[in-house]
Design an enzyme around this catalytic site. Structure first.
Site, short mmCIF file in Angstrom:
data_model
loop_
_atom_site.label_atom_id
_atom_site.label_comp_id
_atom_site.label_asym_id
_atom_site.label_seq_id
_atom_site.Cartn_x
_atom_site.Cartn_y
_atom_site.Cartn_z
N LEU A 187 0.82 -1.21 0.00
CA LEU A 187 0.00 0.00 0.00
C LEU A 187 0.86 1.26 0.00
CD1 LEU A 187 -2.41 -1.51 2.61
CD2 LEU A 187 -3.07 -0.86 0.27
N PRO A 188 0.28 2.40 -0.43
CA PRO A 188 1.10 3.60 -0.64
C PRO A 188 1.73 4.23 0.61
CG PRO A 188 -1.02 3.80 -1.77
CD PRO A 188 -1.10 2.57 -0.92
N THR B 160 6.22 0.51 1.90
CA THR B 160 7.21 1.32 2.59
C THR B 160 6.46 2.19 3.58
OG1 THR B 160 8.58 1.38 0.61
CG2 THR B 160 9.11 2.97 2.35
N LYS C 261 14.83 0.06 4.87
CA LYS C 261 14.24 0.55 3.62
C LYS C 261 14.39 2.07 3.49
CE LYS C 261 11.61 0.83 -0.06
NZ LYS C 261 12.23 0.62 -1.37
N LYS D 32 7.13 10.90 -0.04
CA LYS D 32 6.71 10.23 1.20
C LYS D 32 7.91 9.53 1.86
CE LYS D 32 5.48 6.16 0.70
NZ LYS D 32 5.68 4.72 0.78
#
Ligand code: NAD
Length: 293
Positions: free
Chosen positions: A64-65, A95, A170, A245
């Site tokens: 998911l975003p 992420t 990440k 983001k």
């Protein structure tokens, strides 16, 4: 194995395809009916809600975003954690941020679920080829249970440590991706202005000390890497808004531990300009246009 998959975007669809190729039954959900139809064309089974999906499977993967969307999908009354069967393994490949991952894992434990954070590197090319790197944060038991599922979609599955540490790794990787995408764009545009052929220049960089993943696999100069977003009008791939983001999450995490990140902060501004100019949905390599103009 019956696997649920939530989030069928640029990354999710090719990941689902690899789970299907490995012989799994994959039940899918997305906000977009078009995305669900695409997954069904490849052999997945459509579900009409997250709660329906959660009640059917033993393993749930999400892609998911943003952290806010991950939280909503996981904790809302119709979401994964309230509706999954006891013993379900939940693998969040989005992420997100280390704090959210820690909170969700703690909540999942209270319902007898095993939740790990397993964000990925390798981009859409890696998702298609099944060569992603998974950075796993979670218990040893969660890591071992997830490994067979993750190896159907990736080549490297690394246990980084306790919950949240996959997201920490990440964020460190993606700030480098952001900075190097801009640096490779600068270098390629200078070379072309000085009269070099872009493919010749890319070959030189890729056998010299400037070589990096962006220069080699994801070169921002159109036409250098066939099949890349840069050679396809910057469509697909990894959106500038998602990079903003990730850089924001890295800066927030750094703030908490008093770590200066000047290159990350500057890179974020470049991608903010892209977004401000209406290019937030374009792939990150579209930043090369800023240096071509
Ligand atoms: P994307 O925007 O292409 O896809 C996200 C999908 O999630 C969309 O299909 C959207 O409809 C769906 N979605 C949004 N809200 C939802 C909800 N509440 N319930 C169900 N579905 C919902 O994004 P992407 O490029 O596939 O990236 C997904 C994640 O992977 C992000 O966290 C991103 O940072 C990370 N990532 C992306 C890349 C890349 O190259 N694209 C590489 C590594 C990691």
């Amino acid at each position: 194995m019956d696997i649920g998959f939530i989030g069928l975007g640029n990354m999710g669809i090719p990941m689902v395809r690899n789970l299907l190729v490995a012989g799994n039954q994959v039940h899918v959900f997305d906000m977009s009916d078009k995305a669900i139809s695409e997954a069904v064309e490849y052999g997945a089974v459509a579900t009409s809600s997250i709660s329906e999906l959660a009640k059917k499977v033993d393993v749930i993967v999400s892609m998911l975003p943003t952290p806010a969307i991950v939280k909503e999908v996981m904790v809302s009354p119709e979401g994964v954690i309230p509706n999954a069967r006891e013993g379900t393994l939940v693998i969040d490949c989005s992420t997100s941020d280390p704090k959210t991952a820690v909170q969700l894992e703690a909540l999942a434990v209270t319902r007898g679920l095993n939740l790990i954070d397993a964000p990925v590197s390798g981009g859409v090319p890696g998702a298609k080829a099944g060569t992603l790197t998974f950075m796993v944060g979670g218990t040893e038991a969660g890591f071992l249970a997830a490994k067979p599922v993750l190896t159907a979609m990736g080549q490297n599955v690394v246990h980084c440590g306790p919950p949240g540490s996959g997201q920490a790794a990440k964020l460190c990787n993606n700030l480098l991706l952001g900075v190097s995408t801009i640096a490779v764009s600068e270098s390629m545009c200078l070379g072309v202005r000085l009269g070099l052929d872009p493919s010749v220049l890319a070959n030189i960089i890729n056998s010299s000390s400037g070589r990096c993943w962006v220069s080699e696999v994801y070169n921002p100069y159109p036409g250098v890497v066939s099949g890349s977003p840069a050679s396809n009008d910057f469509l697909g791939g990894f959106a500038c808004d998602l990079m903003i983001k990730d850089l924001s999450l890295a800066l927030d995490a750094a703030h908490g531990v008093h770590q200066p990140l000047p290159m990350t902060a500057a890179s974020k501004q470049f991608f903010q300009i892209m977004s401000h100019q209406g290019n937030g949905a374009k792939d990150i390599t579209a930043i090369v246009r800023m240096f071509q103009q």
